[in-house]
Design a protein around this motif. Structure first.
Motif, PDB file in Angstrom:
ATOM      1  N   ALA A 131       0.821  -1.210   0.000  1.00 52.37           N
ATOM      2  CA  ALA A 131       0.000   0.000   0.000  1.00 52.37           C
ATOM      3  C   ALA A 131       0.852   1.256   0.000  1.00 52.37           C
ATOM      4  N   ASP A 132       1.905   1.278   0.831  1.00 49.66           N
ATOM      5  CA  ASP A 132       2.737   2.474   0.976  1.00 49.66           C
ATOM      6  C   ASP A 132       4.192   2.033   1.117  1.00 49.66           C
ATOM      7  N   PRO A 133       5.030   2.261   0.108  1.00 50.01           N
ATOM      8  CA  PRO A 133       6.420   1.819   0.180  1.00 50.01           C
ATOM      9  C   PRO A 133       7.216   2.451   1.322  1.00 50.01           C
ATOM     10  N   MET A 134       6.743   3.584   1.842  1.00 44.85           N
ATOM     11  CA  MET A 134       7.443   4.224   2.953  1.00 44.85           C
ATOM     12  C   MET A 134       7.116   3.558   4.284  1.00 44.85           C
ATOM     13  N   GLY A 135       6.101   2.698   4.303  1.00 44.76           N
ATOM     14  CA  GLY A 135       5.771   1.938   5.496  1.00 44.76           C
ATOM     15  C   GLY A 135       5.151   2.771   6.601  1.00 44.76           C
ATOM     16  N   SER A 136       5.045   2.141   7.768  1.00 45.94           N
ATOM     17  CA  SER A 136       4.463   2.771   8.956  1.00 45.94           C
ATOM     18  C   SER A 136       5.328   2.466  10.163  1.00 45.94           C
ATOM     19  N   ILE A 137       5.432   3.423  11.071  1.00 43.28           N
ATOM     20  CA  ILE A 137       6.198   3.240  12.299  1.00 43.28           C
ATOM     21  C   ILE A 137       5.235   2.945  13.442  1.00 43.28           C
ATOM     22  N   GLY A 138       5.371   1.746  14.024  1.00 42.45           N
ATOM     23  CA  GLY A 138       4.540   1.384  15.164  1.00 42.45           C
ATOM     24  C   GLY A 138       4.892   2.227  16.384  1.00 42.45           C
ATOM     25  N   SER A 139       3.904   2.460  17.246  1.00 45.25           N
ATOM     26  CA  SER A 139       4.101   3.361  18.378  1.00 45.25           C
ATOM     27  C   SER A 139       3.430   2.826  19.635  1.00 45.25           C
ATOM     28  N   LEU A 140       4.180   2.826  20.728  1.00 42.15           N
ATOM     29  CA  LEU A 140       3.615   2.614  22.062  1.00 42.15           C
ATOM     30  C   LEU A 140       3.618   3.978  22.739  1.00 42.15           C
ATOM     31  N   ARG A 141       2.444   4.554  22.871  1.00 41.82           N
ATOM     32  CA  ARG A 141       2.299   5.943  23.312  1.00 41.82           C
ATOM     33  C   ARG A 141       2.002   6.010  24.809  1.00 41.82           C
ATOM     34  N   PHE A 142       2.764   6.865  25.513  1.00 40.11           N
ATOM     35  CA  PHE A 142       2.603   7.052  26.959  1.00 40.11           C
ATOM     36  C   PHE A 142       1.736   8.266  27.260  1.00 40.11           C
ATOM     37  N   ASN A 143       1.028   8.191  28.390  1.00 36.68           N
ATOM     38  CA  ASN A 143       0.374   9.367  28.959  1.00 36.68           C
ATOM     39  C   ASN A 143       1.358   9.994  29.955  1.00 36.68           C
ATOM     40  N   SER A 188      14.519  13.160  21.731  1.00 39.11           N
ATOM     41  CA  SER A 188      13.297  12.359  21.848  1.00 39.11           C
ATOM     42  C   SER A 188      13.586  11.000  22.461  1.00 39.11           C
ATOM     43  N   MET A 189      14.754  10.423  22.148  1.00 39.73           N
ATOM     44  CA  MET A 189      15.141   9.153  22.756  1.00 39.73           C
ATOM     45  C   MET A 189      15.453   9.328  24.244  1.00 39.73           C
ATOM     46  N   ALA A 190      16.111  10.423  24.591  1.00 34.20           N
ATOM     47  CA  ALA A 190      16.425  10.668  25.995  1.00 34.20           C
ATOM     48  C   ALA A 190      15.158  10.878  26.813  1.00 34.20           C
ATOM     49  N   PHE A 191      14.205  11.605  26.246  1.00 35.76           N
ATOM     50  CA  PHE A 191      12.954  11.904  26.929  1.00 35.76           C
ATOM     51  C   PHE A 191      11.969  10.750  26.807  1.00 35.76           C
ATOM     52  N   MET A 192      12.136   9.951  25.744  1.00 38.80           N
ATOM     53  CA  MET A 192      11.281   8.815  25.400  1.00 38.80           C
ATOM     54  C   MET A 192       9.812   9.245  25.387  1.00 38.80           C
ATOM     55  N   THR A 193       9.525  10.124  24.440  1.00 35.68           N
ATOM     56  CA  THR A 193       8.160  10.610  24.257  1.00 35.68           C
ATOM     57  C   THR A 193       7.191   9.446  24.072  1.00 35.68           C
ATOM     58  N   TRP A 194       7.571   8.508  23.223  1.00 32.04           N
ATOM     59  CA  TRP A 194       6.871   7.240  23.002  1.00 32.04           C
ATOM     60  C   TRP A 194       7.902   6.269  22.479  1.00 32.04           C
ATOM     61  N   VAL A 195       7.559   5.014  22.366  1.00 26.73           N
ATOM     62  CA  VAL A 195       8.536   4.023  21.927  1.00 26.73           C
ATOM     63  C   VAL A 195       8.188   3.535  20.519  1.00 26.73           C
ATOM     64  N   PRO A 196       9.100   3.725  19.543  1.00 27.44           N
ATOM     65  CA  PRO A 196       8.890   3.120  18.227  1.00 27.44           C
ATOM     66  C   PRO A 196       8.989   1.598  18.337  1.00 27.44           C
ATOM     67  N   THR A 197       8.018   0.891  17.797  1.00 28.39           N
ATOM     68  CA  THR A 197       8.003  -0.573  17.884  1.00 28.39           C
ATOM     69  C   THR A 197       8.436  -1.241  16.590  1.00 28.39           C
ATOM     70  N   GLY A 198       8.987  -0.468  15.658  1.00 26.93           N
ATOM     71  CA  GLY A 198       9.479  -1.007  14.397  1.00 26.93           C
ATOM     72  C   GLY A 198       8.746  -0.419  13.210  1.00 26.93           C
ATOM     73  N   LEU A 199       9.323  -0.596  12.026  1.00 24.25           N
ATOM     74  CA  LEU A 199       8.692  -0.127  10.788  1.00 24.25           C
ATOM     75  C   LEU A 199       8.171  -1.330  10.015  1.00 24.25           C
ATOM     76  N   PHE A 200       6.939  -1.241   9.531  1.00 27.07           N
ATOM     77  CA  PHE A 200       6.354  -2.365   8.806  1.00 27.07           C
ATOM     78  C   PHE A 200       5.636  -1.889   7.544  1.00 27.07           C
ATOM     79  N   LEU A 201       5.571  -2.777   6.573  1.00 25.19           N
ATOM     80  CA  LEU A 201       4.844  -2.549   5.323  1.00 25.19           C
ATOM     81  C   LEU A 201       3.520  -3.295   5.374  1.00 25.19           C
ATOM     82  N   SER A 202       2.542  -2.781   4.650  1.00 26.95           N
ATOM     83  CA  SER A 202       1.212  -3.391   4.631  1.00 26.95           C
ATOM     84  C   SER A 202       0.779  -3.654   3.196  1.00 26.95           C
ATOM     85  N   TYR A 203       0.016  -4.721   3.023  1.00 31.85           N
ATOM     86  CA  TYR A 203      -0.573  -5.035   1.730  1.00 31.85           C
ATOM     87  C   TYR A 203      -1.946  -4.378   1.595  1.00 31.85           C
ATOM     88  N   GLN A 204      -2.314  -4.088   0.355  1.00 33.14           N
ATOM     89  CA  GLN A 204      -3.694  -3.789  -0.003  1.00 33.14           C
ATOM     90  C   GLN A 204      -4.090  -4.745  -1.118  1.00 33.14           C
TER      91      GLN A 204
END
Length: 529
Positions: free
Chosen positions: A278-290, A490-506
């Motif tokens: 669907a998108d060759p640039m992929g998507s970055i997974g996120s674990l978002r903190f409050n 951003s890594m020092a503050f750890m705004t959220w954690v990237p969980t990896g980059l993945f590609l998706s099919y359509q």
């Protein structure tokens, strides 16, 4: 039906071994049946920033400018613009003949009200708002914006594809409080929303607006002529990915926005179906903190989670065994783009350290804390990531309460700032399109400007200083240096954690033409035989 049995049935449907659903040819050719990534529970693209809302809104509303596939903002509703010699006064002229779906003309006052509402919620809009001295409509086709200082990236702000986009609404709707959903969807774009046929979260119908005037240029992402080749586009939510794959295999639907990787091989064997990335640039997974409430208001606890988290666990849960479709990234930015940086990313790329993480949590006095994890059950990637996080958080000693709900319900709950014990939250999963994460320009999730930040409301001066340095940069070398500092902060503050980059099919039926690749589904130019 078991998954493997269903994969076989999906393939057989295209080989004449299973009876496909049959629709009347005349109706089928006029209606494009689309399965979005999630159910559409809202249609306010300023109040809600979900991709599914943005994607639907792009059918209903148009923009002054729109980015093309090279990230260049091009005139859309705008005829053109002039900028004063000092770069502080922008005068934008509207094209003639623009109409809203209720038949009323698009006026300068509509644009002013729409931009004012957008500025409150969008990070780039907030920058414009801070510089604004005057925003007015001298006449029905003219908008004048006077700034206290130059803002060279204004057109990128007005034309970007990341939510919230600067969609143009009638003034009466745009005067709605930005934190309150609009009451109706009267648009300026190529498709008219059928509110009478809407089943929130399940079904949405859009009809071609005959008075829409597309630009003469070829369509390219959000730029150019948005020519709709069908009469109706019907969105049908299908939370069960197996059922969705079977539906496109049989011809019940025409286009799936997302296909699980283990279902793709069966669909590829179906002679009536096309499958592609669907998108060759992929998507970055996120674990978002409050960041407002314990335990993740303490940077030590956020970093502890990052120390223990293994991106491979998340990506295998999302993608399965196909390692070609994902990669580790010690970065908040999109790999293989000009500004990509891994500075400070050792916390994600080095050996996992769960024991060190538990010691850090104990040092912060947060061991045994209760945490509320929002789990979207109708989006397979988010459901999979939440299940990995549940195991990880429990292993780190947290008492985990999983709040399982639809993605639409997650979107509503994540906007709440209440303590988790009173209906708020501590963590949720999402993803960010690679196109949104290539630069800081439209990257809402990277900001750390407190109350004005994206959900989680982080605040960090080093991050904001690096963002400002990028916006002020005058050459690519300075931009790269600023992004390296931004990634490190951003890594020092750890705004959220990237969980990896993945590609998706359509996937889509072979009688459907014009489907392209990009950070969102573009419906203009899509036809059906």
């Amino acid at each position: 039906m078991r998954r493997r049995a269903l994969i076989t049935a999906v393939a057989a449907a295209g080989l004449g071994l299973a009876a496909p659903a049959v629709h009347a040819q005349s109706s089928a050719a006029r209606t494009l049946r689309f399965v979005p990534q999630a159910g559409l529970a809202s249609l306010d693209p300023i109040w809600g920033t979900q991709y599914v809302v943005r994607n639907a809104a792009a059918l209903v509303w148009d923009m002054l400018y729109g980015v093309d596939s090279r990230f260049r903002p091009q005139p859309q509703m705008a005829e053109g613009h002039m900028v004063s010699d000092d770069g502080r006064v922008w005068t934008i002229r509207l094209r003639e003949g623009l109409r809203f779906h209720d038949g009323e003309p698009v006026r300068g006052e509509d644009v002013v009200a729409s931009l004012e509402r957008w500025m409150v919620r969008d990070p780039m809009g907030q920058m414009v708002r801070a510089l604004r001295q005057d925003l007015a409509a001298p006449d029905d086709r003219t908008i004048r914006l006077a700034l206290s200082a130059p803002y060279p990236k204004l057109l990128h702000a007005l034309g970007k594809q990341s939510a919230p986009c600067a969609f143009i609404m009638p003034e009466r709707l745009a005067r709605t409080d930005p934190f309150t959903p609009i009451a109706e969807a009267v648009g300026s774009g190529p498709m008219r929303f059928r509110a009478d046929l809407w089943e929130p979260g399940r079904r949405a119908v859009f009809e071609r607006f005959p008075r829409y005037q597309p630009r003469p240029e070829p369509a390219d992402w959000l730029a150019g002529g948005k020519r709709i080749e069908v009469e109706t586009i019907e969105w049908q939510a299908m939370p069960d990915p197996d059922a969705a794959a079977a539906a496109v295999a049989s011809g019940e639907v025409d286009w799936l926005e997302a296909v699980l990787p283990d279902l793709a091989p069966g669909l590829k064997r179906n002679r009536s179906v096309s499958v592609g990335i669907a998108d060759p640039m992929g998507s970055i997974g996120s674990l978002r903190f409050n960041h407002l409430h314990p335990p993740f208001d303490d940077v030590r606890v956020r970093r502890a989670v990052a120390m223990a988290l293994d991106q491979q666990d998340y990506m295998r849960a999302v993608i399965g065994a196909d390692d070609v479709l994902w990669r580790r990234i010690p970065s908040f930015f999109t790999p293989d783009t000009p500004l990509y940086a891994e500075t400070g990313g050792e916390i994600l790329s080095g050996p996992r350290d769960p024991e060190g993480a538990r010691r850090l949590i104990a040092e912060a006095g947060r061991q045994g804390s209760e945490v509320v994890l929002l789990k979207a059950t109708d989006l397979a990637p988010l459901k999979a990531m939440a299940e990995v996080s549940e195991t990880l958080l429990a292993a780190l000693g947290f008492r985990v309460e999983v709040a399982a709900m639809s993605w639409g319900e997650v979107a509503e709950r994540r906007a709440r700032k209440d303590p988790p014990s009173q209906g708020g939250w501590n963590l949720f999963h999402t993803w960010h399109a690679g196109a949104d994460c290539a630069t800081p320009a439209a990257y809402s999730a990277i900001r750390a400007n407190g109350e004005d930040a994206w959900f989680g409301w982080p605040r960090d001066e080093a991050i904001e200083r690096a963002v400002a340095e990028w916006f002020a940069a005058e050459d690519i070398a300075t931009e790269r240096a600023a992004v390296a500092r931004l990634n490190e902060a951003s890594m020092a503050f750890m705004t959220w954690v990237p969980t990896g980059l993945f590609l998706s099919y359509q996937a889509w039926r072979r009688n459907v033409a014009g489907i392209g690749k990009g950070p969102m589904p573009f419906f203009w130019g899509v036809s059906k035989a």
